[in-house]
Design a protein around this motif. Structure first.
Motif, mmCIF file in Angstrom:
data_model
loop_
_atom_site.group_PDB
_atom_site.id
_atom_site.type_symbol
_atom_site.label_atom_id
_atom_site.label_comp_id
_atom_site.label_asym_id
_atom_site.label_seq_id
_atom_site.Cartn_x
_atom_site.Cartn_y
_atom_site.Cartn_z
ATOM 1 N N GLU A 249 0.832 -1.196 0.000
ATOM 2 C CA GLU A 249 0.000 0.000 0.000
ATOM 3 C C GLU A 249 0.872 1.254 0.000
ATOM 4 O OE1 GLU A 249 -2.246 -0.230 3.565
ATOM 5 O OE2 GLU A 249 -3.350 -2.036 2.992
ATOM 6 N N LYS A 250 0.236 2.392 -0.189
ATOM 7 C CA LYS A 250 0.919 3.665 -0.002
ATOM 8 C C LYS A 250 1.066 3.909 1.490
ATOM 9 C CE LYS A 250 0.798 8.575 -1.186
ATOM 10 N NZ LYS A 250 0.062 9.672 -1.884
ATOM 11 N N GLY B 172 3.677 -2.784 -3.651
ATOM 12 C CA GLY B 172 3.098 -1.458 -3.766
ATOM 13 C C GLY B 172 2.940 -0.885 -5.154
#
Length: 290
Positions: A198-199, A259
């Motif tokens: 994820e960010k 990501g």
């Protein structure tokens, strides 16, 4: 639990210390049509510990060149670029690929100044332990229940290998002090590891430690020598390396796990750090002992 602060720290270390990566084997590298064996620049996601027999062999590591003579031990750190070249005859490598971590994600061996080349006395002990481990791993077993016992024995021997490494390797400057810093940052490291797909927002990391973002940046830089963003990118690269070397996941699937929604930005990212595409890196890992 009652006890001194050192006892608490010891217990915490014991509960987080683990063997995180492991492989073993014996490989022969030889000349081909009279030409000396030579690797291109290689970076492995695990540390390599081996005794070289026959030989000698030339290793270029961290801008230095070493000769490893027959019987000596060779140690190559994880994620360290190196090249290997035979000098005049075949070599046999009795090898262990290994990583130990503390506080879930930090490489324990990064705290040590492990010599790249060690005397024959160390090499003989590496070979003795490697032989026992290799025989256990590759033994035929008729009883599936023996797998668990074998796993316990192999893990026990691998901790003897760790003890051996620590017996001839001094701590790096500031290594002991770093342990307490790592312990403090463990919630942050855990969060980063579980959210690489994820960010990751730096202010959220600061919130885990109940400090301001600017203060977090400063403390993180002091503890790890890199910014939080640099650390996150490094962890994404290392995870990608490990997945490329040890899994059958596609490049797209690996990109997602570190990501990247699409493979092409991931390929550019990986190539910018390694100098070759993820596909080429995977082929090199598959063919490294062929």
């Amino acid at each position: 639990m009652k006890g001194s602060p050192d006892a608490f720290r010891l217990v915490h270390l014991l509960t987080t210390l683990r063997l995180s990566e492991f492989e073993c084997g014996t490989s022969t590298l030889g000349t081909y049509r009279g030409k000396s064996y030579y690797t291109s620049i290689r970076v492995q996601p695990w540390a390599l510990l081996t005794q070289i027999t026959d030989g000698p062999v030339q290793i270029t590591l961290h801008h230095e060149t070493f000769i490893v003579n027959p019987g000596q031990a060779l140690y190559i750190p994880a994620n360290q670029p190196y090249t290997l070249q035979l000098i005049d005859r075949d070599i046999v490598s009795h090898w262990l690929n290994l990583n130990f971590t503390i506080f879930e994600h930090f490489p324990l061996l990064d705290l040590l100044d492990v010599p790249y080349v060690s005397p024959v006395s160390v090499g003989n002990e590496v070979r003795r332990l490697q032989t026992q481990i290799n025989e256990l791993v590759h033994a035929e077993r008729s009883d599936p229940g023996e797998l668990l016992r074998t796993a316990g024995l192999v893990k026990q021997l691998m901790y003897v290998v760790l003890e051996l490494i620590m017996s001839f390797s001094p701590y790096k400057s500031g290594g002991i002090e770093k342990i307490s810093k790592l312990q403090r940052f463990q919630p942050v490291l855990d969060y980063i590891e579980s959210h690489l797909h994820e960010k990751i927002i730096i202010s959220q990391l600061a919130g885990l430690m109940f400090i301001s973002t600017s203060h977090f940046h400063k403390e993180f830089q002091e503890a790890f020598g890199v910014s939080p963003l640099q650390y996150i990118q490094s962890q994404r690269y290392k995870k990608a390396q490990s997945l490329l070397a040890t899994s059958d996941l596609t490049i797209h699937e690996i990109a997602n796990r570190v990501g990247y929604e699409q493979p092409f930005p991931f390929i550019r990212f990986f190539k910018s750090l390694y100098g070759a595409s993820p596909g080429l890196y995977r082929r090199m890992m598959i063919e490294r002992f062929n």
